[in-house]
Enzyme design. Structure first.
Site, PDB file in Angstrom:
ATOM      1  N   LYS A 225       0.811  -1.214   0.000  1.00 58.48           N
ATOM      2  CA  LYS A 225       0.000   0.000   0.000  1.00 58.48           C
ATOM      3  C   LYS A 225       0.846   1.267   0.000  1.00 58.48           C
ATOM      4  CE  LYS A 225      -4.368  -1.724   1.773  1.00 58.48           C
ATOM      5  NZ  LYS A 225      -5.396  -1.656   2.841  1.00 58.48           N
ATOM      6  N   ARG A 259      -3.587 -10.009   5.513  1.00 56.41           N
ATOM      7  CA  ARG A 259      -4.008 -10.070   4.103  1.00 56.41           C
ATOM      8  C   ARG A 259      -2.842  -9.585   3.251  1.00 56.41           C
ATOM      9  NH1 ARG A 259      -6.543  -6.821   0.205  1.00 56.41           N
ATOM     10  NH2 ARG A 259      -8.039  -7.942  -1.111  1.00 56.41           N
TER      11      ARG A 259
END
Length: 284
Positions: A225, A259
């Site tokens: 991210k 995740r």
């Protein structure tokens, strides 16, 4: 979730979370921020899923709509066409399969196909979403998001980010419990990168023990991210070392589900953590 047993009830699966479980990302979009979208190829998804399981994944998370900042919404039928054939193929592997969607119709179809988990960035706020999950035995992950994907990163603002995220998640938990979904089926996700600045993300990360203390499984997804790029200056395809470090730190701070894109490297990082922590050595 029972704070002692650490069991997450997900359909026919009872997932033991005494140690963090890896959730592998299976991305069926053509426009993923991470560049790993499979564009609806069932064969490619099956190969990626089988490799993820060999590498140490315990859950397969399938999504058909990009939720990167600025992403455009995908129509219901298009999302169904992208994910349902893949979900049917992966459910046949007899492992916990999760659908990453905010659409109740996709949730219902995925549950009918046999998925064990509904992973919703919108925390089941769409009309009919709570009912779709409540009518099943599937596990569910409720995520915090300020705004919606197309505009969530334009100007995120909080008075106190941890207080507000925590209050939101507990309010959604109460809604689900009132609808008959037992807490043992519910996981929480603070939503890193979803309507948060880097400062917000870091404050939430430091507060993971506080969020985990509510006794429900905590899912953390920071893989590749922007916050990692903001810290390291690295492009998306160069963020694996930072992502693995963040995953291990999240596990230390109470995350029960990680995740990730890079399953094998994450598994190795967790193995190192467990080996150093003698109390966990025999379990991993």
């Amino acid at each position: 979730m029972d704070a002692v047993s650490r069991t997450w009830l997900c359909g026919k699966f009872r997932l033991n979370l005494d140690l963090p479980m890896i959730m592998a990302i299976i991305n069926m979009t053509p426009d993923s921020f991470s560049g790993d979208g499979l564009s609806g190829s069932v064969g490619a998804a099956l190969r990626q899923a089988e490799k993820a399981l060999r590498d140490g994944a315990g859950i397969l998370d399938v999504g058909g709509e990009s939720t990167r900042p600025g992403a455009e919404a995908v129509g219901e039928q298009e999302e169904l066409d992208r994910v349902i054939p893949v979900l049917e193929a992966l459910v046949a592997l007899d492992v916990p399969v999760s659908v990453d969607t905010l659409k109740p119709a996709v949730m219902r179809a995925a549950i009918a196909a046999g998925v064990a988990i509904v992973n919703d960035i919108n925390a089941l706020r769409a009309p009919g979403a709570v009912e779709a999950v409540a009518a099943s035995s599937a596990g569910v992950c409720l995520m915090h998001m300020q705004g919606e994907p197309r505009s969530m990163q334009e100007a995120p603002a909080y008075t106190e980010v941890v207080d507000e995220v925590e209050a939101f998640l507990l309010q959604r938990l109460a809604v689900l419990e009132a609808s008959g979904v037992v807490a043992a089926r519910i996981a929480l996700d603070p939503g890193f990168g979803f309507g948060k600045t880097l400062a917000h993300n870091l404050e939430l990360f430091r507060s993971l023990p506080r969020l985990a203390a509510h006794g429900l499984p905590l899912l953390v997804g920071v893989s590749r991210k922007r916050m990692l790029g903001d810290i390291t200056g690295r492009a998306v395809d160069q963020r694996m070392p930072a992502a693995i470090t963040a995953a291990a730190l999240a596990a230390q701070r109470g995350a029960a589900i990680l995740r990730v894109h890079d399953v094998a490297a994450t598994r190795d990082a967790l193995a190192m953590w467990v080996a150093i922590d003698a109390d966990r050595l025999s379990a991993y």
